[in-house]
Structure formats: structure tokens, C-alpha cells
Design a protein around this motif. Structure first.
Motif, PDB file in Angstrom:
ATOM      1  N   THR A   1      85.106  12.435  61.593  1.00 55.02           N
ATOM      2  CA  THR A   1      84.199  12.461  60.438  1.00 55.02           C
ATOM      3  C   THR A   1      84.700  11.461  59.411  1.00 55.02           C
ATOM      4  N   PRO A   2      83.909  10.449  59.059  1.00 49.52           N
ATOM      5  CA  PRO A   2      84.423   9.383  58.184  1.00 49.52           C
ATOM      6  C   PRO A   2      84.714   9.867  56.761  1.00 49.52           C
TER       7      PRO A   2
ATOM      8  N   GLN B   1      94.600  12.847  40.778  1.00 50.02           N
ATOM      9  CA  GLN B   1      93.979  13.682  41.803  1.00 50.02           C
ATOM     10  C   GLN B   1      93.951  13.014  43.171  1.00 50.02           C
ATOM     11  N   TRP B   2      94.275  11.711  43.224  1.00 53.46           N
ATOM     12  CA  TRP B   2      94.203  11.001  44.498  1.00 53.46           C
ATOM     13  C   TRP B   2      95.575  10.749  45.125  1.00 53.46           C
ATOM     14  N   ASP B   3      96.631  11.133  44.431  1.00 54.31           N
ATOM     15  CA  ASP B   3      97.967  10.749  44.885  1.00 54.31           C
ATOM     16  C   ASP B   3      98.337  11.399  46.222  1.00 54.31           C
ATOM     17  N   ASN B   4      97.927  12.639  46.413  1.00 54.42           N
ATOM     18  CA  ASN B   4      98.244  13.299  47.679  1.00 54.42           C
ATOM     19  C   ASN B   4      97.551  12.600  48.834  1.00 54.42           C
TER      20      ASN B   4
ATOM     21  N   ASN C   1      84.181  10.590  47.143  1.00 52.79           N
ATOM     22  CA  ASN C   1      85.360  11.398  46.809  1.00 52.79           C
ATOM     23  C   ASN C   1      86.506  10.574  46.216  1.00 52.79           C
ATOM     24  N   TYR C   2      86.392   9.235  46.245  1.00 54.19           N
ATOM     25  CA  TYR C   2      87.534   8.404  45.871  1.00 54.19           C
ATOM     26  C   TYR C   2      87.076   7.134  45.146  1.00 54.19           C
TER      27      TYR C   2
ATOM     28  N   ILE D   1      90.803   3.202  47.195  1.00 54.14           N
ATOM     29  CA  ILE D   1      91.427   4.282  47.958  1.00 54.14           C
ATOM     30  C   ILE D   1      90.542   4.656  49.145  1.00 54.14           C
ATOM     31  N   PHE D   2      89.237   4.709  48.908  1.00 52.81           N
ATOM     32  CA  PHE D   2      88.306   4.958  50.017  1.00 52.81           C
ATOM     33  C   PHE D   2      88.499   3.933  51.122  1.00 52.81           C
ATOM     34  N   GLU D   3      88.546   2.671  50.767  1.00 51.28           N
ATOM     35  CA  GLU D   3      88.694   1.608  51.750  1.00 51.28           C
ATOM     36  C   GLU D   3      90.013   1.744  52.502  1.00 51.28           C
TER      37      GLU D   3
END
Length: 939
Positions: free
Chosen positions: A709-710, A672-675, A715-716, A720-722
Motif C-alpha cells: 500500500t503506497p 510529528q514526522w521524526d519517527n 500525511n507528510y 518526506i513523502f518522496e
């Protein structure tokens, strides 16, 4: 499903492999050759090479029993292609000369790390050098060694062996060693076919011993000519001559028969044997190795106990091409040529009894715990239902022993219609296929098992469920699904399925525990705490080793390396990868499919150190090898490869990879995070090229919030968030610098101020470097005097471990700050960062053109830019220089012509052209001109 013991048992050494064998009864002493070996051992290497049956082994036995030198003997077989097994036997052979020799360095010798095994061999060589007298190591049947890893280490040993140690090698073919080096140095004595052939005198001596009479010289001459001095053929001829009153008859037949002399003589031997011996020979020919009870079970199951042992003794006494394999004379084998002949005769005269003979052998081997041999004979019986019964009984045991590749091999030889009817075999097959990374076939069989379970569960009282362990099958399905989910990068699903499996299996199952431990470790990786993740991954690795689960052990070890790299410890990460490389070499010397993952992490470390060419080789090889095996590893490798290609100036190549990653993100097996990762990478690369319009397009394609907007952590996963927040910060910083919007730059400062303490808390040293670099650039843009101090801190963190790309990727925007750091550091005179390090970064940035031609024309570029909107409403902006290039492209001018007209380097023109194509979302010149006219950019 699979279960494994909590401890590993090292098999004992077979003493017959490391003992000097006995000479046969009828033996011809060959002093002309033993004298040559005496001369040879004064050199570094003595090499005997000739086909089978030329007497290499017997000659070495004769010499070894005559010499006064201590001799360490090892008979090599194909199983010794396992580097660990080979070195254990070598050390075992040496310890027959001196107790304890090599014991202290055995662990190092079994290492796959260059520093490990080289250090081990160095210490062993030093230990041998200190041995008070000369010694000889004999490696017989060396041709069985095919593993390049072992051969490489043999080369190292030969080149550095001490002068008091001599190596003797006997092989059917020339070994794959660096013999040219030894030959050039005059350090090798060689004996070949011409040397080993029996001379006329030796033939006469052998015949006198064997048949007790002197043959006419013409008969001896004929035998020499027809056998060409091949001792095995001579042995066969002698047995035939024993049964003939007139040797001339045999020789006459030799003249009229097939040129395959050995076949003819073997037939003569067999024809003259008593019926009982003949039957015993033919029936036992189906066996690779023989002992009394086994032969008894195969040839005559109802015979009195001891029958097989007595018959083997008779064969040995008659010298019927049988060789003892151990000191106790319990195990034997036929000469390979003789065995082939016997099998062919059996196929011709008794074909109907062969299936039953194989069943008898299979049953004996099963009862004695040798399941591989049992399955081989069961399948050879051609009764596939009977073979399937045996495999179904024993497949769990074989999996528990870690023989998953063997399970796949044996089940794969069953007809599909039989496997379909047996869900326990099907689930074992699916598991084994996953273990050997044949994932599509595994999915096929997994679906087949599901259907079988549904059918079984639909049985009613009138139609009771067959005697099948449905609970174990359900657990097996869950465990297989867990692995498949992990390959696809869906770690949440992997955890879910492994928990399901745990509910079906007891926790004493160490194999399952290693799977669950990996899930827990990956969860900690996703939470961002590197130290906790490392501790958990070490536990996982230990469990995987106990469970003989190399896949989990390799993944865990690579993840440890990645965590160390994130901590900023590139050297320790590299050392950990060397351990992973050792784990990824199978017993046959072939690399595990996950070797590609190891190459990718190697490449990423090299890239961070700016060793671009070598990094490219590792990354390209890793991505190529890992793609069919593990989607998750492939995605990470492609991300690094895109960064590398842009760093090398291959903008088009980088964009091709970005687009491929974006397509992969649309696949059904994508996470779900690849995009988000694909879009974040595209934004980061566009910002590095100062292509803010393209960056904005990708930011919107990624579905991210407004740029001010940060990114939200919830969500991650943390990494990935970092990554996305740092990308967003860099984009907003550059946009603020370009537009003069101070509010944007201050907002970046606030984000980085909250991100840095988290990086410190989670011991993410590499992240700290990136954050500090961006902080310094933000402070510099705001006129904050702390900018130089902040960047110096970032430089001091990165220099000891060789980090470079975190600085170089910022390009021209970091040049002024680096110059200020150089001045400040020169005045301060502190140790880190060094002036040489700062100078090397400045030189690299300026040498690649990243110092920006815009130093001379940034205002012009921005002032003359032209904007438009694509059909989907996304904005684009072409700089004045890009408009110039676009206008000349529309006029049909080549890149070379544009370069000359605008006084730009050819690569600069290509970069402008690429930026134009990217912004206009086209791939060709003609498409760019057409789109530009549609948008009103050019007339």
C-alpha cells in the motif's frame, strides 16, 4: 517587539584613524632608527614589536613625516576585528594616497568566500602593482587584531604583495602571521625592545629638552638603569624632576620604592598638580575616552560651558599623559598606565563619589545616543534599580539596532530579582537569549514573563494595571515562541506564533517581516516546489539582511543551497554555502552557532560526490556543533552521517546513529514526522545490506501501511513523502527480486511512473536521478529492454554535477546494468555519460565488496535460510551463511577464527555478525547465542 529600519547605513570612516598623527611637543628625533626603517621599506615588511610606551608610534610618525614615499596610515583598534570594517579602513587609508584606489574591488574584499576575497585581494594587488610609484602602508597598534579570518587574509596579501608596496606593522606582541616564510626569504626587517630603548645620548637629549638643564652623568646613568630606556617611565620621571630642586632626591626615592617605577612616578606627578587639576584627573579616570562636554558633565555639572574643553587643553599643554584621538582635538584618552593609576587613587581617596560619577557619565552617554557606554556606567554605579530604569527605557532601541548580544550581556548583569519585577526587561532578555542561542535560559525567562502578564491582567479597578505595554509584551512572547518552535523543528507552530506576533505588531516592523517570510518560505519548501521555494527564500534573505537578523539570513541561505542541491545543482549549492559561511562569521571573527548547519550541508554535498573522508569531517563537526542549537539541523546531519558510515563499512556505527535518531524522535520537542524519518532511514540501510528481515521490522515500527500500500502524500511534507515512497519502492523491488513476486515489481513500476512527472514539475533533479535508477532496476527485473536507456539517462543527469552515491548505494544490484550501459554507450559514442564515469562506478562498487559474494552463492544463501518469530510476532530470517557464523559464535570462536575456517574476509565476518545481532535484537555475542537457543535456531 524588535523593529529595524528597511535600509542599512554604512558608518563613515573616522579620518583620524587613517591620518598620520602629530608629534608631541617634547620629542626626541631618533635618526638611528628612522634610517633603519628607510632600509626596511626596501623589503616587503618592516615590523616593530615592543610593549606599550616604547615609542613605536612616535618613531613611525617621525619617519612618515620625513620620507618622500607616499604613506597610507591606519591606527588599528579592537573594533577592526570585524573583517568588513577592517578592509573598509584599509581601503580608506590607501585612498589617502590615491583617490579611488581599491574602490572597485571592495565588495569582493569583504566576501568570506575563498574565491571572493582571494579574487578581491588579487585584483587589489594587481591595481597596486600598476601604481606608478612606491608606496608604504603603516598599520599601527596591530596587536588589536585577533580575528583569524583577517590574519589569514593578511598572510595571503603579504605573500603576494607587489614589489612597489611596503608594509610597516607596529605591535605590542609578535603578530599571528606567517613570519617564518618572510624571514626565510629575507623579506622582513624587525625592530624590537632592544632597538627601541632610549640610549644614554637620547636620554640626555630628552632631558635637556624637557627640563632645560643638563643633569650629572651619574643621574642620567641612574635613570637609564632604573627605567631601562622605557620612554613612558622617562616622561613620568621628567615631570617629577620638574618639581624638585635636587634631582638626587627623586633618585634616592627611586632606590627605596617599589620596583613598579611607573606607579611611583605617576604618584609623584599627581601629588604636584594643583587641586583643580588633581580633582579633574581623578574624576575623569572612570572614562575610557574624554571630550569637553563629557568631562564637564562628570566633573562639574554646574560649571560654565567650555570648562571641560579648557581643562583638557591644560592637561595636553602640561603633557599629562593625554593623547588626542582626532584631528579636531575633541576626543582624548589617558595613557593606559596612567589611567589605571588614577582609578586606583580615586578608589582609595574618594570611594563615596564614584557611583555618582558613573551616573553622570551614563546620563551623558544616554543623551548622546551611546547606549552601550551608558549601560556600562549605569551598572558601574551599583545602583541597580537606577540602572534597570535606564535599560528599560532604552532596551528596545538597542534591539532595533541589532545589538541583541549586548542586550543579553547588560540585562544579564542585573540582579534577577530586579529583572523579575520588570516584564519589559524580561521579554527583551528572553528575545536576546534566543538570538544568542541560550535557549534553556530563554525558556525560563519566557515563562517568567507569562506569569507576570497573568498577574498584571488580574488587576482590578481597585488595583489598576501599572503603566506596562501588555500588547507589546504579548507580541514579544509570540515572537519568542515562534523562534523556539523553529529550533525544535515544529514549523507549523512557528508559523502559528509568528502570525500571532503579527497581530500585535505593525507590518512595518521589518524584523517581524523577515520572520514571517521565513515561515512562508519553509512552507513552500515543505510543498516540494524547489523554484518557488528558492524565490521566496531570496526574498526572506533580503528582508533578514535589512532587519539585521543573521539567524534567519543564515537559515534562508542554507535552505537555498539545499533547494539547489535537490534541483541537482551541486556546484551552485556549494557556492551558496560559501555565502552562508561568510554570513555566519560574527564581527569578532567567531562563528555563528548555526555554522554547524552549514557544515552539515557541506558534508551532504561531499557525500553525494563520494568524497567520504572529508564529508565525514564536515558532518561530524556539524552534528556536534548544531545539536545544542537546532534540533532540526541535527537530525538531518545524523541521517547523512548514518548513510556515510554504512558506505564506509561501519555497519555498527551506522546502526548506533539510527538508534539515536529513533530515541530523538521520542523526545518532547521532536516533530510529528521524526519517527517516520528514523524508521525510513533504518529500512533503507537494511535493504542496502540485503537484510530484508530487519527492514521489515523497522517498516512495522514506523507505523507505515502494508508494504504493497503506497505511502500517502497527505500525511507528510513532500520531501518526506518522496523519501519514504522511494524507500518503500526499493524495499518492495528487492523483496520482489528475492521472492520472484513479479506483482511487487510491477507495483513499484507504477509508483515510480507517477512520482517522476512530479519530480520534473517541481524541478527536483536529484530526485529524478534516484527515480530513474530505480525505474531502470525495475525494468531490468521485468526484462524490459528500456532499462539500459533509462539508466543512461540517470547517469547523464548525475555526472556533470558529480553525483555518485545514488548509484553506488544500489551496490551489486546495479552492476549488470552498468556493464550493459557501458557497452551501449561505447557503441553509441555519445558524450554523456562518459565511459570513464561508468567505469569509475563499477570500480567503486566492486572495490568495496558491494558486488556481492552472492554472485557466487546467492542460491545457496536463500535455499539454506532459516526463519523464526520473535516474541512480538515479528519474523526474522537468517541466511545459511549467517547460520554458519552463528553456530561458530556459539562454539566460542573469535571473528579471526571464523574468518579462517569459512575462508571469509574478516570484515565480511563482522558484517554477518552484525546482521545476526540486529535481527535477534541483541548487542553482544552471549546475548545472540542465548536468544538463538530460545528461538530454536541452534541447539
Amino acid at each position: 517587539m524588535p523593529s529595524h529600519p528597511d535600509t542599512e547605513l554604512k558608518p563613515p570612516l573616522l579620518t583620524t584613524k587613517i591620518s598620520i598623527p602629530r608629534l608631541p611637543g617634547e620629542f626626541v628625533y631618533r635618526p638611528r632608527l628612522t634610517r633603519r626603517i628607510d632600509q626596511g621599506v626596501k623589503s616587503q615588511l618592516t615590523l616593530l614589536t615592543a610593549p606599550a610606551g616604547f615609542g613605536k608610534t612616535n618613531l613611525l610618525i617621525e619617519w612618515a613625516r620625513e620620507t618622500t614615499l607616499p604613506v597610507a596610515w591606519l591606527t588599528v583598534d579592537s573594533d577592526d576585528n570585524d573583517p568588513g570594517r577592517f578592509i573598509r579602513y584599509v581601503i580608506g587609508a590607501l585612498q589617502t594616497v590615491e583617490m579611488g584606489l581599491g574602490e572597485d574591488v571592495l565588495d569582493l574584499l569583504q566576501s568570506s568566500q575563498d574565491d571572493g576575497w582571494k579574487t578581491g585581494l588579487t585584483l587589489l594587488i594587481n591595481e597596486l602593482s600598476a601604481f606608478p610609484k612606491e608606496a608604504v602602508v603603516v598599520l599601527d597598534d596591530f596587536h588589536n587584531l585577533e580575528n583569524s579570518v583577517i590574519l589569514q587574509r593578511m598572510d595571503f596579501f603579504l605573500k603576494h604583495s607587489p614589489p612597489n608596496l611596503h608594509l610597516v606593522i607596529a605591535s605590542r606582541s609578535e603578530p599571528e602571521l606567517d613570519l617564518a616564510f618572510l624571514r626565510a626569504k629575507g623579506r622582513v626587517l624587525e625592530l624590537g625592545i632592544d632597538d627601541l630603548r632610549f640610549t644614554s645620548e637620547e636620554i640626555v637629549q630628552y632631558l635637556q629638552q624637557a627640563i632645560g638643564q643638563e643633569l650629572p652623568s651619574e643621574t642620567v646613568q641612574a635613570l637609564e638603569e632604573r627605567t631601562d630606556g622605557w620612554i613612558t617611565s622617562l616622561q613620568m620621571a621628567v615631570i617629577s624632576l620638574k618639581e624638585q630642586a635636587d634631582p638626587a632626591i627623586v633618585l634616592a626615592n627611586l632606590e627605596s620604592k617599589s620596583p613598579y617605577l611607573s606607579d611611583f612616578l605617576a604618584e609623584e606627578v599627581l601629588d604636584y598638580q594643583p587641586g583643580e587639576i588633581r580633582q579633574f584627573l581623578l574624576r575623569t579616570s572612570i572614562l575610557e575616552t574624554l571630550n569637553g562636554p563629557l568631562c564637564e558633565a562628570v566633573v562639574k555639572p554646574d560649571a560654565q560651558p567650555g570648562y571641560g574643553t579648557i581643562m583638557l587643553s591644560r592637561l595636553e599643554h602640561s603633557n599629562l599623559f593625554i593623547t588626542s584621538l582626532d584631528e579636531k582635538r575633541e576626543w582624548f584618552r589617558y595613557h593606559p598606565l596612567f589611567a589605571d593609576f588614577l582609578r586606583e587613587v580615586e578608589r582609595q581617596v574618594n570611594p563615596e563619589e564614584i557611583p555618582e560619577l558613573h551616573k553622570r557619565a551614563a546620563t551623558w552617554f544616554e543623551g548622546n545616543g551611546n547606549l552601550n557606554e551608558a549601560f556600562r556606567h549605569a551598572l558601574a554605579s551599583r545602583d541597580m534599580e537606577w540602572a534597570a530604569d535606564m535599560i528599560e527605557r532604552d532596551v528596545q532601541t538597542l534591539i532595533n539596532q541589532g545589538e541583541v548580544s549586548a542586550v543579553a550581556r547588560w540585562i544579564g548583569r542585573l540582579p534577577e530579582e530586579i529583572t523579575h519585577k520588570r516584564p519589559m526587561i524580561s521579554i527583551g532578555y528572553a528575545w536576546a537569549l534566543i538570538a544568542i542561542h541560550q535557549l534553556d535560559l530563554a525558556r525560563y525567562w519566557l515563562e517568567d514573563v507569562r506569569k507576570s502578564v497573568e498577574q498584571l491582567e488580574s488587576h482590578t479597578e481597585e488595583l489598576p494595571i501599572p503603566d506596562v505595554d501588555l500588547r507589546g509584551i504579548r507580541g514579544g512572547i509570540a515572537l519568542c515562541e515562534s523562534y523556539l518552535a523553529m529550533w525544535n523543528g515544529d514549523l507549523k507552530q512557528a508559523t502559528k506564533f509568528s502570525r500571532q506576533a503579527a497581530s500585535y505588531f505593525p507590518m512595518e516592523n521589518v524584523y517581524l517581516r523577515s520572520m514571517i517570510a521565513l515561515d512562508e518560505s519553509i512552507s513552500l519548501v515543505l510543498l516540494g516546489d524547489t523554484q518557488k521555494a528558492i524565490e521566496s527564500l531570496h526574498t526572506t534573505s533580503r528582508l533578514a539582511r535589512q532587519a539585521n537578523n543573521p539567524t534567519v539570513q543564515i537559515i534562508a541561505t542554507c535552505e537555498i543551497a539545499i533547494m539547489l542541491w535537490i534541483q541537482g545543482q551541486l556546484s551552485k549549492a556549494w557556492e551558496t554555502l560559501q555565502k552562508a559561511r561568510y554570513l555566519a562569521i560574527g564581527p569578532d571573527g567567531k562563528p555563528h552557532p548555526l555554522s554547524g548547519f552549514i557544515d552539515i550541508v557541506y558534508g551532504e554535498i561531499l557525500f553525494e560526490r563520494d568524497v567520504l573522508e572529508e564529508a565525514r569531517d564536515y558532518l561530524e563537526r556539524g552534528v556536534r556543533d548544531i545539536q545544542p542549537v537546532w534540533y532540526l539541523g541535527s537530525l538531518g546531519g545524523m541521517t547523512s552521517l548514518a548513510r556515510l558510515r554504512q558506505a564506509q563499512g561501519d555497519i555498527s556505527g551506522a546502526q548506533d546513529i539510527v538508534e539515536e535518531i529513533a530515541r530523538m524522535a521520542l523526545r518532547s520537542d521532536a516533530s510529528q514526522w521524526d519517527n517516520a524519518l528514523a524508521s525510513g532511514l533504518a529500512v533503507r540501510l537494511a535493504v542496502q545490506r540485503d537484510d530484508l528481515a530487519t527492514a521489515e521490522q523497522w517498516w512495522k515500527k514506523g507505523g507505515f501501511p502494508e508494504l504493497n500500500t503506497p505511502i500517502a502524500l497527505e500525511n507528510y511534507p513532500y520531501h518526506i513523502f518522496e523519501y519514504l515512497l522511494l524507500t518503500q519502492s526499493r524495499f518492495l523491488l528487492v523483496r520482489g527480486q528475492e521472492t520472484g513476486r513479479v506483482r511487487d515489481i510491477k507495483q513499484v513500476s507504477e509508483w515510480l511512473g507517477t512520482l517522476l512527472p512530479e519530480a520534473e514539475r517541481f524541478q527536483r533533479g536529484a530526485s529524478q536521478i534516484q527515480i530513474l535508477v530505480l525505474q531502470a532496476m525495475t525494468q531490468y527485473a521485468l526484462g524490459n529492454e528500456r532499462a539500459t536507456k533509462t539508466l543512461l539517462r540517470a547517469l547523464a543527469l548525475g555526472e556533470p554535477e558529480g553525483f555518485r552515491r545514488f548509484y553506488l548505494d544500489e551496490g551489486w544490484r546495479l552492476v549488470d546494468l552498468l556493464r550493459q550501459c557501458r557497452t551501449a554507450q561505447k557503441e553509441a559514442g555519445s558524450h554523456l555519460p562518459s565511459l570513464a564515469f561508468i567505469d569509475s562506478l563499477l570500480e567503486s562498487i566492486q572495490g568495496t565488496g558491494n558486488a556481492r559474494q552472492a554472485d557466487q552463492e546467492p542460491a545457496e544463501e536463500r535455499a539454506g535460510s532459516i526463519s523464526a518469530h520473535l516474541e512480538d510476532g515479528l519474523p526474522i530470517s537468517l541466511s545459511a551463511r549467517e547460520m554458519e557464523v552463528l553456530t561458530l559464535i556459539a562454539q566460542g570462536k573469535s571473528n579471526q577464527e571464523i574468518s579462517a575456517e569459512l575462508y571469509l574476509a574478516l570484515n565480511t565476518v563482522k558484517r554477518h555478525a552484525y546482521n545476526i545481532y540486529s535481527k535477534l535484537e541483541v548487542r553482544k555475542r552471549t546475548q545472540a547465542v542465548s536468544r538463538a537457543r530460545q528461538l530454536g535456531l541452534i541447539p
